[in-house]
Design an enzyme around this catalytic site. Structure first.
Site, PDB file in Angstrom:
ATOM      1  N   ASP A 154      -5.068   6.540   5.625  1.00 49.80           N
ATOM      2  CA  ASP A 154      -5.252   6.966   4.245  1.00 49.80           C
ATOM      3  C   ASP A 154      -6.430   7.948   4.207  1.00 49.80           C
ATOM      4  O   ASP A 154      -7.584   7.532   4.135  1.00 49.80           O
ATOM      5  CB  ASP A 154      -5.538   5.704   3.410  1.00 49.80           C
ATOM      6  CG  ASP A 154      -5.821   5.999   1.961  1.00 49.80           C
ATOM      7  OD1 ASP A 154      -5.792   7.182   1.563  1.00 49.80           O
ATOM      8  OD2 ASP A 154      -6.066   5.022   1.217  1.00 49.80           O
ATOM      9  N   ASP A 176      -7.449   9.890   1.935  1.00 54.46           N
ATOM     10  CA  ASP A 176      -7.973  10.212   0.599  1.00 54.46           C
ATOM     11  C   ASP A 176      -7.762  11.711   0.299  1.00 54.46           C
ATOM     12  O   ASP A 176      -6.702  12.237   0.581  1.00 54.46           O
ATOM     13  CB  ASP A 176      -9.458   9.813   0.482  1.00 54.46           C
ATOM     14  CG  ASP A 176      -9.636   8.295   0.470  1.00 54.46           C
ATOM     15  OD1 ASP A 176      -8.653   7.585   0.189  1.00 54.46           O
ATOM     16  OD2 ASP A 176     -10.747   7.817   0.748  1.00 54.46           O
ATOM     17  N   ASN A 179     -10.314   5.087  -6.785  1.00 55.32           N
ATOM     18  CA  ASN A 179      -9.097   4.318  -6.551  1.00 55.32           C
ATOM     19  C   ASN A 179      -8.123   4.498  -7.706  1.00 55.32           C
ATOM     20  O   ASN A 179      -8.495   4.394  -8.875  1.00 55.32           O
ATOM     21  CB  ASN A 179      -9.431   2.834  -6.353  1.00 55.32           C
ATOM     22  CG  ASN A 179      -8.191   2.030  -5.999  1.00 55.32           C
ATOM     23  OD1 ASN A 179      -7.526   1.474  -6.860  1.00 55.32           O
ATOM     24  ND2 ASN A 179      -7.858   2.015  -4.733  1.00 55.32           N
ATOM     25  N   SER A 180      -6.856   4.729  -7.337  1.00 54.80           N
ATOM     26  CA  SER A 180      -5.831   5.088  -8.324  1.00 54.80           C
ATOM     27  C   SER A 180      -5.520   3.965  -9.305  1.00 54.80           C
ATOM     28  O   SER A 180      -5.015   4.212 -10.393  1.00 54.80           O
ATOM     29  CB  SER A 180      -4.534   5.448  -7.604  1.00 54.80           C
ATOM     30  OG  SER A 180      -4.763   6.425  -6.650  1.00 54.80           O
ATOM     31  N   LYS A 219     -12.947  10.861  -4.298  1.00 53.92           N
ATOM     32  CA  LYS A 219     -11.840  10.294  -5.084  1.00 53.92           C
ATOM     33  C   LYS A 219     -12.243   8.949  -5.691  1.00 53.92           C
ATOM     34  O   LYS A 219     -13.273   8.370  -5.337  1.00 53.92           O
ATOM     35  CB  LYS A 219     -10.573  10.171  -4.221  1.00 53.92           C
ATOM     36  CG  LYS A 219     -10.653   9.356  -2.942  1.00 53.92           C
ATOM     37  CD  LYS A 219     -10.721   7.832  -3.075  1.00 53.92           C
ATOM     38  CE  LYS A 219      -9.607   7.165  -3.786  1.00 53.92           C
ATOM     39  NZ  LYS A 219      -8.391   6.967  -3.035  1.00 53.92           N
ATOM     40  N   SER A 275      -5.649   1.449   5.217  1.00 49.15           N
ATOM     41  CA  SER A 275      -5.896   1.655   3.786  1.00 49.15           C
ATOM     42  C   SER A 275      -7.346   2.009   3.491  1.00 49.15           C
ATOM     43  O   SER A 275      -8.271   1.322   3.958  1.00 49.15           O
ATOM     44  CB  SER A 275      -5.528   0.337   3.069  1.00 49.15           C
ATOM     45  OG  SER A 275      -6.254   0.203   1.866  1.00 49.15           O
ATOM     46  N   GLY A 276      -7.547   3.032   2.659  1.00 47.25           N
ATOM     47  CA  GLY A 276      -8.901   3.386   2.254  1.00 47.25           C
ATOM     48  C   GLY A 276      -9.557   2.271   1.452  1.00 47.25           C
ATOM     49  O   GLY A 276     -10.721   1.929   1.678  1.00 47.25           O
ATOM     50  N   LEU A 277      -8.799   1.690   0.528  1.00 45.51           N
ATOM     51  CA  LEU A 277      -9.337   0.585  -0.280  1.00 45.51           C
ATOM     52  C   LEU A 277      -9.742  -0.588   0.621  1.00 45.51           C
ATOM     53  O   LEU A 277     -10.830  -1.152   0.481  1.00 45.51           O
ATOM     54  CB  LEU A 277      -8.271   0.128  -1.290  1.00 45.51           C
ATOM     55  CG  LEU A 277      -8.580  -1.166  -2.046  1.00 45.51           C
ATOM     56  CD1 LEU A 277      -9.742  -0.981  -3.011  1.00 45.51           C
ATOM     57  CD2 LEU A 277      -7.354  -1.660  -2.815  1.00 45.51           C
ATOM     58  N   HIS A 292       3.070   8.196  -5.940  1.00 46.52           N
ATOM     59  CA  HIS A 292       2.361   6.985  -6.350  1.00 46.52           C
ATOM     60  C   HIS A 292       2.534   6.748  -7.847  1.00 46.52           C
ATOM     61  O   HIS A 292       2.630   7.698  -8.633  1.00 46.52           O
ATOM     62  CB  HIS A 292       0.886   7.093  -5.999  1.00 46.52           C
ATOM     63  CG  HIS A 292       0.231   5.761  -5.786  1.00 46.52           C
ATOM     64  ND1 HIS A 292       0.920   4.619  -5.477  1.00 46.52           N
ATOM     65  CD2 HIS A 292      -1.087   5.386  -5.818  1.00 46.52           C
ATOM     66  CE1 HIS A 292       0.071   3.605  -5.347  1.00 46.52           C
ATOM     67  NE2 HIS A 292      -1.138   4.031  -5.555  1.00 46.52           N
ATOM     68  N   ARG A 315       0.290  13.312  -0.810  1.00 43.93           N
ATOM     69  CA  ARG A 315       0.462  12.300  -1.866  1.00 43.93           C
ATOM     70  C   ARG A 315       0.146  12.915  -3.210  1.00 43.93           C
ATOM     71  O   ARG A 315      -0.934  13.479  -3.393  1.00 43.93           O
ATOM     72  CB  ARG A 315      -0.494  11.138  -1.552  1.00 43.93           C
ATOM     73  CG  ARG A 315      -0.820  10.221  -2.715  1.00 43.93           C
ATOM     74  CD  ARG A 315      -1.553   9.016  -2.180  1.00 43.93           C
ATOM     75  NE  ARG A 315      -2.263   8.272  -3.183  1.00 43.93           N
ATOM     76  CZ  ARG A 315      -2.939   7.141  -2.938  1.00 43.93           C
ATOM     77  NH1 ARG A 315      -2.980   6.647  -1.714  1.00 43.93           N
ATOM     78  NH2 ARG A 315      -3.565   6.509  -3.903  1.00 43.93           N
ATOM     79  N   GLU A 353      -4.268  13.047  -0.465  1.00 41.12           N
ATOM     80  CA  GLU A 353      -3.900  12.944  -1.882  1.00 41.12           C
ATOM     81  C   GLU A 353      -4.504  14.097  -2.684  1.00 41.12           C
ATOM     82  O   GLU A 353      -5.550  14.650  -2.320  1.00 41.12           O
ATOM     83  CB  GLU A 353      -4.278  11.577  -2.456  1.00 41.12           C
ATOM     84  CG  GLU A 353      -5.741  11.299  -2.614  1.00 41.12           C
ATOM     85  CD  GLU A 353      -6.008   9.832  -2.971  1.00 41.12           C
ATOM     86  OE1 GLU A 353      -5.573   8.934  -2.229  1.00 41.12           O
ATOM     87  OE2 GLU A 353      -6.648   9.588  -4.002  1.00 41.12           O
ATOM     88  N   ASP A 356     -13.959   1.903  -3.015  1.00 35.29           N
ATOM     89  CA  ASP A 356     -12.955   2.911  -2.632  1.00 35.29           C
ATOM     90  C   ASP A 356     -13.212   4.179  -3.443  1.00 35.29           C
ATOM     91  O   ASP A 356     -12.480   4.505  -4.361  1.00 35.29           O
ATOM     92  CB  ASP A 356     -11.553   2.338  -2.901  1.00 35.29           C
ATOM     93  CG  ASP A 356     -10.447   3.272  -2.450  1.00 35.29           C
ATOM     94  OD1 ASP A 356     -10.696   4.126  -1.584  1.00 35.29           O
ATOM     95  OD2 ASP A 356      -9.319   3.146  -2.964  1.00 35.29           O
TER      96      ASP A 356
HETATM   97  C1  SPV Z   1      -5.106   2.384  -0.450  1.00 32.74           C
HETATM   98  O1  SPV Z   1      -4.591   1.401   0.087  1.00 32.74           O
HETATM   99  O2  SPV Z   1      -6.300   2.679  -0.298  1.00 32.74           O
HETATM  100  C2  SPV Z   1      -4.296   3.276  -1.304  1.00 32.74           C
HETATM  101  C3  SPV Z   1      -3.251   2.731  -2.149  1.00 32.74           C
HETATM  102  O3  SPV Z   1      -4.588   4.452  -1.337  1.00 32.74           O
HETATM  103  S1  SPV Z   1      -3.931   2.504  -3.756  1.00 32.74           S
HETATM  104  O4  SPV Z   1      -4.972   1.515  -3.655  1.00 32.74           O
HETATM  105  O5  SPV Z   1      -2.820   2.082  -4.586  1.00 32.74           O
HETATM  106  O6  SPV Z   1      -4.467   3.778  -4.218  1.00 32.74           O
HETATM  107 MG    MG Z   2      -6.500   4.853  -0.774  1.00 28.87          MG
END
Ligand code: SPV
Ligand code: MG
Length: 286
Positions: free
Chosen positions: A79, A81, A116-117, A114, A40-42, A183, A152, A108, A52
């Site tokens: 991930d 990004d 964080n979504s 980017k 996971s990027g986050l 997502h 994504r 994505e 993130d």
């Molecule tokens: C991550 O885990 O970094 C994701 C999912 O991309 S989210 O945090 O929902 O964007």
């Molecule tokens: Mg991410």
């Protein structure tokens, strides 16, 4: 024999994929029996002390992935990004991921850098032709036929609605994506289920139900969702555990009574197979 990420995407089943963010968490996820890991990027950013928002560089992420690959042989989905730049940065990322033994990447449709979504409103998306160019360039660069490139779309995150989400997914599939990560940050899976119904299994689907996971996961059965990603639960579990431990030690001005909260040291010895080292010493060390 472990299933490959590609076969998990295409075998018609729905697979739980668990987040990890360093070598230790990758080893724990594998040891607990998950069949794939979400890098996971986050979570990796947080573990490195960054936000993130592409504050950690591609190189820094690749260093963490090398640690994870060393610690676990379970398939890893990275991930990626928005691809760390333009089509050239993204295809270079794919080449480096393949060489590092990583099994797939998610791209994505946001600009670089980017955000964080799940953070705030006002997300902007990258133009469709730009995202398709990245997918096509990376597909052309790809050498290992098993490597997966998943596109994504953040159309729901940007409040663009179902038709925009479908149009983007269709374009990314036509550009060569092996699957679509759809997502949503709604508190129920309504957008995801609408999308899956309209999509009709045209390509495997991937979800990360962080905000809408509080429902019976059986609602996703038969909807064409191949990967159900638990995106950040290990990272957040570790933050809660560390905070509780720190607070108790401060309160007690010492480590007495802390052991019941902790994994015993013997658990680290088991996870990293110290027994093998002792045996090897007996064989190889004069
Ligand atoms: C991550 O885990 O970094 C994701 C999912 O991309 S989210 O945090 O929902 O964007
Ligand atoms: Mg991410």
């Amino acid at each position: 024999m472990k299933s490959s990420l590609r076969s998990m995407l295409t075998d018609g089943g729905s697979h739980l994929v668990m987040e990890a963010h360093n070598g230790l968490s990758a080893r724990v996820v594998e040891d607990e029996g998950f069949s794939a890991i979400w890098a996971s990027g986050l979570s990796i950013s947080s573990a490195l002390g960054f936000r993130d928002a592409n504050e950690a560089s591609m190189h820094e992420m690749l260093c963490v992935l090398a640690q994870m690959r060393h610690a676990a042989s379970t398939p890893i989905l990275f991930d990626g990004d928005s691809g760390y730049g333009d089509f050239n940065n993204f295809r270079l990322l794919v080449r480096r991921l393949e060489r590092a033994g990583i099994d797939g990447v998610v791209l994505e449709d946001k600009p670089f850098p980017k955000r964080n979504s799940l953070l705030h409103d006002g997300h902007e998306l990258a133009p469709i032709p730009e995202v398709c160019g990245k997918i096509r360039a990376a597909k052309e660069m790809q050498r290992n036929p098993e490597f997966c490139i998943i596109a994504r779309t953040e159309a729901f995150i940007a409040n663009l609605g179902l038709d925009a989400a479908l149009a983007r997914a269709e374009a990314y599939r036509d550009a060569g994506a092996d699957g679509i990560f759809i997502h949503s940050r709604k508190s129920t899976p309504v957008e995801i289920l609408d999308f899956a119904r309209a999509w009709g299994k045209k390509a495997p689907l991937v979800i990360a139900p962080t905000t809408y996971g509080d429902c019976d996961s059986r609602v996703f059965a038969g909807t064409g969702i191949s990967l159900y990603i638990c995106a950040n639960q290990n990272l957040r579990a570790s933050v809660a555990a560390m905070q509780g431990t720190c607070r108790q030690i401060i309160k007690n001005t010492g480590i007495h009574d802390i052991e019941p909260r902790l994994a015993p040291l013997s658990e680290l010895h088991r996870l990293f197979d110290y027994k093998e080292l002792t045996q090897a010493e007996g064989r190889f060390s004069p």
